[in-house]
Structure formats: C-alpha cells, structure tokens
Design an enzyme around this catalytic site. Structure first.
Site, PDB file in Angstrom:
ATOM      1  N   ASP A  27     -15.835  23.725  13.087  1.00 25.23           N
ATOM      2  CA  ASP A  27     -15.559  23.244  14.548  1.00 25.23           C
ATOM      3  C   ASP A  27     -14.424  24.539  14.760  1.00 25.23           C
ATOM      4  OD1 ASP A  27     -16.157  20.818  13.843  1.00 25.23           O
ATOM      5  OD2 ASP A  27     -14.341  20.040  13.313  1.00 25.23           O
ATOM      6  N   ASP A  64     -22.168  28.946  19.988  1.00 24.79           N
ATOM      7  CA  ASP A  64     -23.142  27.963  19.815  1.00 24.79           C
ATOM      8  C   ASP A  64     -23.826  27.838  18.766  1.00 24.79           C
ATOM      9  OD1 ASP A  64     -23.096  25.417  20.772  1.00 24.79           O
ATOM     10  OD2 ASP A  64     -25.079  25.673  22.233  1.00 24.79           O
ATOM     11  N   ASP A  67     -21.789  27.780  14.608  1.00 29.50           N
ATOM     12  CA  ASP A  67     -21.296  26.862  13.999  1.00 29.50           C
ATOM     13  C   ASP A  67     -22.771  25.980  13.841  1.00 29.50           C
ATOM     14  OD1 ASP A  67     -22.485  25.607  16.636  1.00 29.50           O
ATOM     15  OD2 ASP A  67     -20.814  24.529  16.812  1.00 29.50           O
ATOM     16  N   SER A  78     -20.260  16.695  11.034  1.00 29.31           N
ATOM     17  CA  SER A  78     -20.097  15.428  11.629  1.00 29.31           C
ATOM     18  C   SER A  78     -20.195  14.546  12.873  1.00 29.31           C
ATOM     19  CB  SER A  78     -18.045  15.735  11.245  1.00 29.31           C
ATOM     20  OG  SER A  78     -17.160  16.142  11.691  1.00 29.31           O
ATOM     21  N   ASP A  85     -18.201  19.823  19.566  1.00 27.21           N
ATOM     22  CA  ASP A  85     -19.711  20.605  19.981  1.00 27.21           C
ATOM     23  C   ASP A  85     -20.328  20.826  21.987  1.00 27.21           C
ATOM     24  OD1 ASP A  85     -20.791  23.432  19.923  1.00 27.21           O
ATOM     25  OD2 ASP A  85     -22.833  21.800  19.814  1.00 27.21           O
ATOM     26  N   ASP A  89     -18.812  22.762  25.001  1.00 24.98           N
ATOM     27  CA  ASP A  89     -20.262  22.682  25.944  1.00 24.98           C
ATOM     28  C   ASP A  89     -19.758  22.732  27.015  1.00 24.98           C
ATOM     29  OD1 ASP A  89     -21.477  24.255  23.403  1.00 24.98           O
ATOM     30  OD2 ASP A  89     -23.128  22.863  23.403  1.00 24.98           O
TER      31      ASP A  89
END
Length: 200
Positions: A27, A64, A67, A78, A85, A89
């Site tokens: 995160d 991106d 992660d 999770s 995410d 984005d």
C-alpha cells in the site's frame, strides 16, 4: 503493457525482495507511486517539459507493477489493497491528462482543440474503467476492448515523450488515436455487457 508485464516483473523481483525485508507494505508503494505520478504530471507537463516529465512519470508508473510483486512476496495482498490500487490508478491517469490539458492551455499560442481532445481522453478513459468495474459489480464481465489502461498509458506517454524530443505532430496524433480507441472500447464493453444481461 500486458506483454511487457512478465519481463518487468522479473526485473523488479529483486527490488521487491529488498522492500519486503525492510518491512515496506504494498500500500505504501502504491501511494508513493501515485503521488509521484500526480506531482510529476502537474509540474513538468504544464511547464512544457514533456520529455523529462514522461521519464519521471514512467518511473513512478512502474510502482503499479512493483506493489503487485511485493504483495505476492509478502502475502499481504488484500481486498483493501486492490481497491486502493484501482482507485489511485484513476487519480494517476487523470493527472497525466490534466497536465497535458494545462500544457495546451498555457502555451503562448493555446491549442484549445488539443486541450479538448485530451479532456475527452480523460473522460473516455474513466468510462472504460467504470464500465468494467460496474459490470463486475453486477456479476458480469467486461474484459474486452482495444484500449485497456496499459495501452492508454503507453500511447500517451510515448507520444508526450517523443513530442518533448521535438517529433512534430506526434502528441496530437497520439491523443486523437487514443480518443478513438477509448470510444471504441466503451462501446465494445457496453455491447459485451448488453449481450450478457439481455441476449440470453
């Protein structure tokens, strides 16, 4: 982008291992990457530094992928992480087009038509993502279309970067292409969902 993802993932795996050892969560990487994209796009692009801005934005866009690598390594993936995410984005993508809109508007000789095209790309891109999310929320799928997020990012960043190097008309061509491709993708997804929902 999907074709490049396995290769980029292999390159990022050692960095992912290092971050996992340091106790950094996916995160945190997601948030830092998005903040980097937003700041870079809204600072470099309006000032006309298209090439430098594209390099910095691309660096942060790679977060991106990082992660996800980190989430798999640490087992800390999770539902919240997936939501964060996807939401960030949208913020990152919007900042790129917003930066370009400001670039066109703030030029000595404003290019209003291209600013409008960039705005259309921003809205159409959001619709592409929303159509998929809404379909999945209703228990259907919308994994179709010629302009997924990865393809949209590649087109706009390559076009902006080359424009920054002095290649004429490339940014305009990229934006018009993206506007058309995004429109087609929205229609493709609507048709796909219609067939699932109505045509049995």
């Amino acid at each position: 982008m999907n074709i490049l993802r396995p290769a980029v993932t292999r390159v990022m795996t050692p960095l992912g291992r290092a971050l996992a050892r340091w106790g950094i969560s996916p995160d945190v990487i997601t948030t830092i990457g998005t903040l980097g994209v937003v700041a870079s796009a809204l600072v470099f692009y309006p000032l006309g530094h298209l090439f430098a801005g594209t390099l910095v934005i691309t660096f942060f866009v790679l977060a991106d992928l990082l992660d996800g690598v980190l989430a798999r390594m640490t087992g800390k993936g999770s539902t919240w992480g997936a939501f964060l995410d996807s939401t960030l984005d949208r913020l990152g993508d919007s900042s790129i087009f917003s930066g370009l809109i400001l670039y066109f508007v703030l030029k000595d000789e404003p290019e209003i038509v291209l600013a409008i095209v960039a705005l259309f790309c921003l809205v159409a891109g959001a619709l592409v993502s929303y159509a998929k999310a809404r379909a999945e929320g209703l228990g259907m799928t919308a994994n179709v279309g010629i302009a997924e997020r990865g393809e949209r990012l590649v087109v706009v960043l390559v076009a902006a970067g080359l424009s920054g190097l002095g290649v004429p008309y490339i940014l305009a061509a990229g934006l018009w292409l993206l506007a058309a491709a995004s429109s087609v993708t929205v229609v493709q997804r609507m048709v796909h969902v219609y067939r699932q929902a109505v045509v049995k």
